[in-house]
Motif scaffolding. Sequence first.
Motif, PDB file in Angstrom:
ATOM      1  N   GLU A  76       1.154  -1.500  -0.012  1.00 14.39           N
ATOM      2  CA  GLU A  76      -0.530   0.270   0.147  1.00 14.39           C
ATOM      3  C   GLU A  76       0.288   0.980   0.138  1.00 14.39           C
ATOM      4  O   GLU A  76       0.243   1.909  -0.727  1.00 14.39           O
ATOM      5  N   LYS A  77       2.070   1.533   0.902  1.00 18.22           N
ATOM      6  CA  LYS A  77       2.719   2.501   1.045  1.00 18.22           C
ATOM      7  C   LYS A  77       4.127   2.808  -0.216  1.00 18.22           C
ATOM      8  O   LYS A  77       4.560   3.305   0.024  1.00 18.22           O
ATOM      9  N   GLY A  78       3.820   1.359  -0.824  1.00 19.83           N
ATOM     10  CA  GLY A  78       5.092   1.351  -1.991  1.00 19.83           C
ATOM     11  C   GLY A  78       6.535   1.285  -1.830  1.00 19.83           C
ATOM     12  O   GLY A  78       7.333   1.329  -2.137  1.00 19.83           O
ATOM     13  N   TRP A  79       6.751   0.458  -0.239  1.00 16.51           N
ATOM     14  CA  TRP A  79       7.301   0.614  -0.361  1.00 16.51           C
ATOM     15  C   TRP A  79       7.871  -0.500   0.320  1.00 16.51           C
ATOM     16  O   TRP A  79       7.124  -2.462  -0.616  1.00 16.51           O
ATOM     17  N   THR A  80       9.032  -1.014  -0.957  1.00 14.27           N
ATOM     18  CA  THR A  80       9.985  -2.295  -1.494  1.00 14.27           C
ATOM     19  C   THR A  80      11.553  -2.029  -0.833  1.00 14.27           C
ATOM     20  O   THR A  80      11.954  -1.560  -0.647  1.00 14.27           O
ATOM     21  N   ALA A  81      11.772  -3.099  -1.406  1.00 14.74           N
ATOM     22  CA  ALA A  81      13.840  -4.034  -1.010  1.00 14.74           C
ATOM     23  C   ALA A  81      14.340  -2.157  -1.844  1.00 14.74           C
ATOM     24  O   ALA A  81      15.509  -2.426  -1.332  1.00 14.74           O
ATOM     25  N   ASP A  82      13.911  -1.940  -3.086  1.00 14.06           N
ATOM     26  CA  ASP A  82      14.617  -1.248  -3.962  1.00 14.06           C
ATOM     27  C   ASP A  82      14.458  -0.019  -3.408  1.00 14.06           C
ATOM     28  O   ASP A  82      15.574   1.110  -3.197  1.00 14.06           O
ATOM     29  N   SER A  83      12.950   0.261  -2.339  1.00 16.04           N
ATOM     30  CA  SER A  83      12.412   2.075  -2.071  1.00 16.04           C
ATOM     31  C   SER A  83      13.884   2.070  -1.605  1.00 16.04           C
ATOM     32  O   SER A  83      13.796   3.773  -0.718  1.00 16.04           O
ATOM     33  N   VAL A  84      14.150   1.157  -0.425  1.00 13.80           N
ATOM     34  CA  VAL A  84      14.763   2.310   0.754  1.00 13.80           C
ATOM     35  C   VAL A  84      16.067   2.247   1.126  1.00 13.80           C
ATOM     36  O   VAL A  84      16.296   3.031   1.759  1.00 13.80           O
ATOM     37  N   THR A  85      16.610   1.266  -0.459  1.00 14.73           N
ATOM     38  CA  THR A  85      18.155   2.318  -0.689  1.00 14.73           C
ATOM     39  C   THR A  85      17.415   3.885  -1.747  1.00 14.73           C
ATOM     40  O   THR A  85      18.650   4.290  -1.698  1.00 14.73           O
ATOM     41  N   GLY A  86      16.618   4.210  -1.389  1.00 13.58           N
ATOM     42  CA  GLY A  86      16.719   5.016  -1.745  1.00 13.58           C
ATOM     43  C   GLY A  86      16.598   5.687  -3.189  1.00 13.58           C
ATOM     44  O   GLY A  86      16.709   6.451  -4.175  1.00 13.58           O
TER      45      GLY A  86
END
Lengths: 291, 760, 441
Positions: A227-237
Amino acid sequence: MSGHEFEYDFAGTGTMDLDDRSTNIDQATIAEMNELIARYPDKRSALGPILHLVQSVDGRVSAPGVEIAAALLDIPPAQVQGFATFYTMYHKKPAGKHHIGVCTTALCAVLGGDALLDCVEKKLGIHADETTPDGEFSLERIECNAACDFAPVVMANWEFMDNMTPEKAEQLIDDLRAGKPVQATRGATLTGWRDSERVLAGFSDGRADEGPSAGEPSLRGVQLAAEKGWTADSVTGAAPAPPDAPAAPPAEPKTEPKAATAKAEPKAEPKPKAKADAKAPAAKAAKGDKK
Amino acid sequence: MTDQAIAPNPDLVTVTIDGIDVAVPKGTLVIRAAEEAGIAIPRFCDHPLLDPAGACRQCVVEIPDAGNGRGFPMPQASCTTVAAQGMQVKTAATSEKARAAQEGILELLLINHPLDCPICDKGGECPLQNQAVANGRLQGRYEGVKRKFPTPLRLSPQLLLDRERCVFCQRCTRFAEQIAGDDLISLTERGAKSQVGFYGNAPFTSYFAGNVVQICPVGALTSEAYRFSARPFDLVSTVTTCDGCAAGCQLRADHRHGQVKRRQAGDLPAVNEEWSCDRGRFGFVSGRGDDRVTTPLVRKDGELVPASWPEALEAAAAGLAKAGSQTGVLTGGRLTREAAAAYAAFARQTLGTEDIDCRARALSAEETAVVPTAPAVLNASPVTYADLEQAKHVVLVGFEPEDEAPIVFLRLRKAVRKNKLQVTALAPYRSLGSKKLSATVVPTAPGQEAAALAGLDLDADTIVLGGERLAASPGALAALAGVAAKGARWAWLPRRPGEIGAIQAGAFPVAGRDTLAQLAALQSGELQALVIAGVELADLPDPAAAAAALDQALFVVSLETRLSDAAHRADVVFPVALLEETAGTFVNWEGRALPVAQVLSRTRSPMTDIRVLQALAEALGRPGTVPTDSPTRAAAPRTVSVETAPTPAPTPQGALVLATHRELLDDSRLLDGEPALIASARPIVARLNPATAKAAGIEPGDRVTLSTEAGVPGVTFDALIDPTVADGVVWAPARARGFNLAAAGLAAGRPVAIAKEVAA
Amino acid sequence: MSDKQVLVPVLTANWGQDQSWKLAQYERTGGYRALKTALKRTPEDVLTEVKDSQLRGRGGAGFPTGTKWSFVPKDLNPKYLVVNGDESEPGTCKDMPLLMASPHTLVEGVIISSYAIGVAKAFSYIRGEALHPIRRVRAAVEEAYQAGYLGKNILGSGYDLDIVVHAGAGAYICGEETALLNSLEGRRGQPRLRPPFPAVAGLYALPTVINNVESIATVPAIITRGKDWFLSLGTEKSKGVTIYSLSGHVKRPGQYEAPLSVTFRELFDLAGGIRDGHHLKFFTAGGSSTGILTEEAIDVTMDYESLLKVGSQLGTKAMQIFDETTSVVRTCLRWVEFYKHESCGKCTPCREGTWWLVQLLKRFEAGQAQEGDLEKLLSVADEINGVSFCPLAAGAVTCVTTAVKHFRSEFEAGYNTPAWELLPYERSTAWATPAVEGAAK
């Protein structure tokens, strides 16, 4: 309400039941035992699986089963007995067609496990560690079964029966007794404890594809992240996934009837004591309690 | 510590315990290092001969510095912590932390203990009781319920377990698994419900089971033989040597009121370490029966009747004087070396005969030639227990160590476990002992030992152990001695405790007749008289012929503790003292001289063999010919060359051959009076391989009759179809209650006929 | 709550997908690509990558996984990899859903790890009371064989591997790695003496690596995304992401995968906080063995070091959360009963100490504690503490000492009042109606 009585008189413990020498073990069973032995570099490793197989055939760890296992593994029967009595899943007395386990370790007990055990004991007319006279059910107080986010938990033939209530527990027993098909909440249709023991011994029943991928609590984190669009990729910016990496797509629990739950949740996460989510488990549980 | 500790030794580490520096070999456990420093650390599960367990936690100590500058925050078990260079250890003597921890463990050990010391066999020698009194709280704080078990649990005919007393040190189960290899007991259940148990139809009938009673640190394990018979503080202990076999174990005999109440393993690291077998431990009451000879007996009108000593000595002297040097002397293999020397002197000096032999069993001229050259007999670099422990390869031939020298078996097993010793057994089947030694078994029919030995690669790293049964296998003893030519070492192991000493003492036919020749000569009249001591006719290859020979003899003098087949045929019987009433020396299979102590001073038969022989010598008018302390004189060895050794007798084509030996627990008269011990014997079965069984139409569960030839009476056994039995061989125990293969004419290496027993 | 990203689904990412346990589905989302990558590299290279990622064991002890691998003697063969799937620590419920939803993640992890260590036979030991996870793992192993990911000459690399899936039979202690080895060898699950460590003498006395399910399942992601990605997450000494399990009186109990820098408050908020009308009383950080914490620890970072500082441990990252309706005496008793039930019986303090503690706690629960019982309870806990053979007993001790530390007065009430009267048990159940009578602050 104080849980079980403190047990201190251990008469009759420490030994298998040598009086009942009945067995269904035949040459085919022994061939299967040898098949299990062949899977291990050292044959004694097959002892655990062999005893599960004995239970699937004899409904308990029978004396002939102990002696045959000892002979095949070339160890004294005392060693088999020492092993069998150490592990709680091995039964000295015949288990029921269906084996019910009620978790009463701290968290499940607090969330209702104690009440469930009382309820099941009354319903079956037996205490824990006993089998109904008709051989249909045996009952066990079990310790934590690694399903705490589904508490309180009941195991039926070692299949998960999650988020139990006394009403659901009684229904489960009624359905099993009536021979109605009962689907585990996260598992296959319940057929019988002996069938389960055969799978534990190491023989497939071809039913791995039954049941869901996961239960609702298991998916809460991944759904929230989606829902929040949090992924393993997004976390590293940044860093779009490397070409050969899993695409880490948002979870799409197609088979889950509860998929809608996650979507209904507000985007902004509420503070601990914020307003209740209409479909949160506490509210659902409350519904179940109305009976 | 002296200069030794100051000089740096790369193999030593120095650890400081309670301020005392002690240098110990690398790998030493802290608890052992403390022993070196003379510091006592309480313990229950720790045992120096068992693998560390760390179970009871009683031995915890504070380690403020593990040798690397860092300490452990909590007390550590000293029985599992290895000493390190520079390690600082503080025991309860100097550390409040350690003291408090030990006190806590002790309190926990006692909460479920029945505290029934006043009625417990262990009371008075109990580590738990001692600890509780010395270091325990003055007042218990436990108000809960204690574990309850039905008590006692019978683990075997001999062993009883009071589970409520158990502290779960696992010494018994570890002993069973690690030392004896008989893991017939195991912990069962778990947690607070834990207990030691056995499986209902497989009791703990290890030959070594009695050791667990001794090493139990509480009174949980007791023996049927000793339970409730004495209090430890009323017993007087005497260190002596076991008379059970030629292993030479040190024992501690505990007596009270003129009676030995129990025997325990002594502490002789070079020989039995701290173990004994159950035969040695429990088999000591046979002299207490109604058949004990307490007065001299003289035959009058065909009947043996009690007589005075002067009357008996006169009668014996008259008979022996008449026969003169035409007298044979048989001493059996159970006498001390001193007693054997006295018989040798009596034979040669008093009677003037060379016909003396200590062997009461199958023998051969080849054996007579070879065994005096055995290194142990000559005391020339004999093989020792330590050598076995360090050996790379040990070959067993005609020798089943678990039955015929049990402590040799334990040492071999230790070497297999700890030092990767390889054992090869030239044997007719894979015995339980071979299995427990992980031995490579070369299936060998009796009679084929020489050939089998010739087929092995032997080198300087090999030790060959040959048993007394090789005497019946032509060429085998010559081949045994011959391994020295390949650089290998060898030892000869008789079963009986006195044979090596007797050979050294000259109770051996250097120039005279051996046992069988003497019997033949008595039968033929070439010999007229016989002096016989401690010989069971049933032990001889042909018991009936031996009895006939004694009947035929003109005069027989028997020196005995108990009436026997030989004594019944004697003209004069002299009572002699039991071994526990006499002192002397046994020489074990290593050639090690070991003291036999006089345990009891009050005796029903104060005359020893030596004193009777001296009195006889006087009565014969030859005083002084039997010295009190006879010098031992080794028999001059005859030479035998391997080339001239007789070739094995060919086995008739297609005939089955019998293999047999005496198991440790059988109908030996020395085990009389100890029913629980005898009940621990192995099941009596005849072993045959599937091909043999098939040919004879024998199936599992059948009974099989063994006889010299089809149709004649034989001995019937439960058949055990065992694929490890050599082709064409049938094995059965030589003796048990109710039968003696020799009496049926059956002997190792001889043809045997088998037939399925037909139900009557 | 800020927009800061709290959750990072890696191992859990595919759990909700249709037929996520099947090979085809797993491959569709990139499954087994890590294996192909790994097989193109040398085993040493793969081992170094895992070591450098600073992945630490997810089963409770937190020992660096790659370091553990590197302890195995290179030229001593055979050697073994054993996966510890005996998940039994109260509160811990992350491995079973992983095995059920994505068994191929584990299988792929096992193959890569085995390749790195030089293992030709791996064992997956899964607690026996989890039938369906065992079915799924077995089926996944079979699929992997058929696809050429297991067996001889895997994907043409020349590397061979077999996996045996082994079901346990009911014993918490088998989560202790040496007890697990005994169990796998057909022996009673008593812990073994160390040294020798399993890396030198483990299964069948041969060199053996034992890792938790989650540790091994993390390996494919590290290979795919690289150690730097992993190192960029977490704290200074606690790297990467992990699965946190929340259970009990929160609105949305479940599995939440996040970097090791997440705080308890963040996770607690995601789980919706305490059920309506109630408030937090106490919680565990990493399973019952890590003891209980209270609201004052709510902002602690859920990593290995930070929890040690507050007297707890990361353990299995299993938060059991209880509201104010819960009797701490009862909960503590049930935990200690668990340890008593699961004690292997080998060592004195654990076997006898838990026996005594349970009896004392039962008196407190029944309102029948005697003068001095609280001191005795703490004293007995102290007698057990630190001297047992393995850490099982320490779990019981920690439960007692932390419970008394935070809720002494509730224990003191046990001198007079039964716990079920002080805090009626029915109010804590999952089906209790929301409290109305002043339960909230």
